[in-house]
Design a protein around this motif. Structure first.
Motif, PDB file in Angstrom:
ATOM      1  N   ARG A 184       0.838  -1.210   0.000  1.00 40.12           N
ATOM      2  CA  ARG A 184       0.000   0.000   0.000  1.00 40.12           C
ATOM      3  C   ARG A 184       0.866   1.251   0.000  1.00 40.12           C
ATOM      4  O   ARG A 184       0.566   2.232  -0.698  1.00 40.12           O
ATOM      5  CB  ARG A 184      -0.912  -0.034   1.224  1.00 40.12           C
ATOM      6  N   GLU A 239      -7.174  -6.862 -11.428  1.00 39.15           N
ATOM      7  CA  GLU A 239      -7.016  -5.600 -10.702  1.00 39.15           C
ATOM      8  C   GLU A 239      -5.978  -4.734 -11.426  1.00 39.15           C
ATOM      9  O   GLU A 239      -4.890  -4.477 -10.910  1.00 39.15           O
ATOM     10  CB  GLU A 239      -6.566  -5.861  -9.262  1.00 39.15           C
ATOM     11  N   ASP A 311      -5.605   3.101   6.216  1.00 42.96           N
ATOM     12  CA  ASP A 311      -6.704   2.431   5.529  1.00 42.96           C
ATOM     13  C   ASP A 311      -6.426   0.938   5.394  1.00 42.96           C
ATOM     14  O   ASP A 311      -7.308   0.100   5.640  1.00 42.96           O
ATOM     15  CB  ASP A 311      -6.904   3.066   4.155  1.00 42.96           C
ATOM     16  N   GLU A 312      -5.191   0.577   5.016  1.00 39.29           N
ATOM     17  CA  GLU A 312      -4.849  -0.841   4.890  1.00 39.29           C
ATOM     18  C   GLU A 312      -4.869  -1.526   6.251  1.00 39.29           C
ATOM     19  O   GLU A 312      -5.296  -2.686   6.370  1.00 39.29           O
ATOM     20  CB  GLU A 312      -3.484  -1.008   4.236  1.00 39.29           C
ATOM     21  N   ILE A 315      -8.369  -2.424   7.080  1.00 37.03           N
ATOM     22  CA  ILE A 315      -8.806  -3.600   6.314  1.00 37.03           C
ATOM     23  C   ILE A 315      -8.264  -4.878   6.939  1.00 37.03           C
ATOM     24  O   ILE A 315      -8.985  -5.877   7.088  1.00 37.03           O
ATOM     25  CB  ILE A 315      -8.351  -3.473   4.843  1.00 37.03           C
ATOM     26  N   HIS A 318     -10.223  -5.634  10.007  1.00 33.52           N
ATOM     27  CA  HIS A 318     -11.542  -6.172   9.644  1.00 33.52           C
ATOM     28  C   HIS A 318     -11.446  -7.641   9.241  1.00 33.52           C
ATOM     29  O   HIS A 318     -12.377  -8.423   9.488  1.00 33.52           O
ATOM     30  CB  HIS A 318     -12.121  -5.348   8.496  1.00 33.52           C
ATOM     31  N   GLN A 367     -10.652   8.230  -0.866  1.00 34.76           N
ATOM     32  CA  GLN A 367     -11.858   7.554  -0.397  1.00 34.76           C
ATOM     33  C   GLN A 367     -11.481   6.501   0.626  1.00 34.76           C
ATOM     34  O   GLN A 367     -10.786   5.529   0.295  1.00 34.76           O
ATOM     35  CB  GLN A 367     -12.598   6.900  -1.560  1.00 34.76           C
ATOM     36  N   PRO A 368     -11.907   6.646   1.895  1.00 29.59           N
ATOM     37  CA  PRO A 368     -11.605   5.600   2.884  1.00 29.59           C
ATOM     38  C   PRO A 368     -12.358   4.322   2.574  1.00 29.59           C
ATOM     39  O   PRO A 368     -13.449   4.342   1.998  1.00 29.59           O
ATOM     40  CB  PRO A 368     -12.065   6.227   4.201  1.00 29.59           C
ATOM     41  N   SER A 369     -11.779   3.207   2.965  1.00 29.31           N
ATOM     42  CA  SER A 369     -12.420   1.916   2.752  1.00 29.31           C
ATOM     43  C   SER A 369     -13.618   1.753   3.676  1.00 29.31           C
ATOM     44  O   SER A 369     -13.756   2.456   4.692  1.00 29.31           O
ATOM     45  CB  SER A 369     -11.421   0.786   3.014  1.00 29.31           C
ATOM     46  N   ASP A 370     -14.488   0.812   3.324  1.00 28.52           N
ATOM     47  CA  ASP A 370     -15.623   0.507   4.197  1.00 28.52           C
ATOM     48  C   ASP A 370     -15.137   0.043   5.566  1.00 28.52           C
ATOM     49  O   ASP A 370     -15.782   0.329   6.586  1.00 28.52           O
ATOM     50  CB  ASP A 370     -16.494  -0.573   3.557  1.00 28.52           C
ATOM     51  N   ALA A 371     -14.010  -0.670   5.585  1.00 30.48           N
ATOM     52  CA  ALA A 371     -13.471  -1.158   6.860  1.00 30.48           C
ATOM     53  C   ALA A 371     -13.095   0.004   7.770  1.00 30.48           C
ATOM     54  O   ALA A 371     -13.348  -0.039   8.982  1.00 30.48           O
ATOM     55  CB  ALA A 371     -12.267  -2.055   6.614  1.00 30.48           C
TER      56      ALA A 371
END
Length: 380
Positions: A184, A239, A311-312, A315, A318, A367-371
């Protein structure tokens, strides 16, 4: 002020109750990665007779040159013949090399796979222990050890003892964390260079922020060919990336420090020096892609890199990794300031609501992740 309590709390995840053990009299190490070479040198320095197996004569010569320059050539036999692994009590190798080596070893040999975090492990022997670390000996530091069944009941215990004897701090993980955090940060650094920064501007900003090493310099040490392989695997997995710098650099021979040139140049195998040609390469690729360039200051570089790591980390949390272990691994693998306790602890201390505002305040925004959004909601 440094939060020493945070550092002590979040960097105290060392595994207890694993006594030091004497190193084996002999060992086999495969692959010419910095980690493999460092482990070979560390074992030889401790008195073990080491056989270093390379894929071909070119790799063998390169490994010999690197070990000679480091003054670590003594006690190491370099070969391309896997049959020299016969009856060795210890094997350390990347997953692809195990198929040709493990079948030649003693039945009670300790088998340790030197994972890069993405290579397939389907062909690994069932009694193989997988490890990952971002730094080779003598600064081995934190070593991730994949938790799970490992055949003989003492294999994991013997691995912990070996790593401690080599100066490492083994930490059990449910899946590898370091490669994800490193990836990341690497990808954010590449994107910043593509947007208009230079590698040395990125590195200067991050070291001024307290990182042990800038992300571009650290990537050169690990090898840009590893990043290139990761990007190709991501492309095959559907990806695709829209930042083309590594995809051009590696085919042109920019492999990092072990190749003499990467984000920087390393004349004579020595320290890094700025390479103006990489700036030209990045601007050329941006022109081809019709990608607009802009001025990027050190504050934006710092914010984007820190937010990417947070952010990573969210994740990974999560997905089931413990927060303390994530912070510990992040400090070791990416150079995140130890005194701040890791990205999750630092965000909790600053307040997640405040941190989320930093994502939207950036131009362009992130954009932040959903986690991470879920974590911020749980934290209130």
């Amino acid at each position: 002020m440094p939060d020493t309590d945070a550092a002590r709390a979040y960097l105290g995840a060392a595994q207890a109750g694993c006594p030091l053990a004497s190193l084996p009299a002999s060992a086999v190490v495969a692959g010419g990665s910095p980690l493999a070479l460092g482990l070979a040198a560390g074992l030889a320095a401790a008195g073990a007779k080491v056989v270093l197996i390379e894929d071909d004569a070119h790799d063998a010569q390169r490994a010999q040159d690197m070990l000679t320059r480091a003054g670590a050539r003594d006690g190491i036999t370099i070969t391309t013949d896997p049959r020299l692994a016969n009856d060795a009590p210890l094997i350390l190798a990347p997953p692809p090399q195990f198929a040709s080596i493990a079948r030649l070893t003693a039945s009670d040999a300790l088998l340790i796979a030197l994972s890069d975090g993405m290579a397939t492990t389907a062909t690994l022997p069932p009694d193989c222990v997988q490890i990952f670390t971002a730094t080779p000996p003598p600064q081995l530091g934190v070593v991730e050890v994949l938790d799970g069944p490992h055949g003989p009941p003492d294999a994991l215990h013997r691995t912990y003892a070996l790593l401690r004897a080599l100066g490492g701090q083994p930490v059990a993980v449910p899946f590898f964390l370091g490669p994800r955090l490193i990836a990341r940060l690497e990808d954010m650094a590449e994107a910043l260079v593509f947007d208009g920064a230079t590698p040395w501007e990125v590195d200067t900003a991050m070291t001024a922020r307290g990182f042990a090493l800038g992300p571009c310099a650290a990537q050169d040490q690990r090898g840009l060919d590893l990043t290139y392989a990761r990007h190709r695997a991501e492309d095959r997995a559907g990806e695709p990336r829209n930042v083309p710098l590594i995809a051009r650099m590696v085919p042109e021979g920019r492999l990092g420090r072990h190749g003499g040139v990467g984000w920087y140049r390393y004349p004579g195998g020595g320290g890094r020096v700025i390479d103006p040609l990489i700036e030209d390469l990045a601007r050329e690729e941006a022109h081809f892609a019709r990608h607009p360039l802009r001025e990027i200051g050190p504050e934006e570089i710092i914010q984007r890199c820190l937010l990417a790591l947070l952010d990573e980390a969210a994740i990974l949390l999560h997905e089931g990794a413990p927060a303390a272990t994530i912070d510990l691994i992040c400090c070791h693998a990416t150079g995140f300031p130890v005194d701040e306790g890791g990205p999750l602890f630092a965000a909790k201390r600053a307040g997640f609501a405040q941190v989320l505002k930093q994502f939207t305040a950036l131009t362009p925004s992130m954009q932040p992740s959903d986690a991470l959004l879920e974590l911020a909601t749980q934290a209130g």
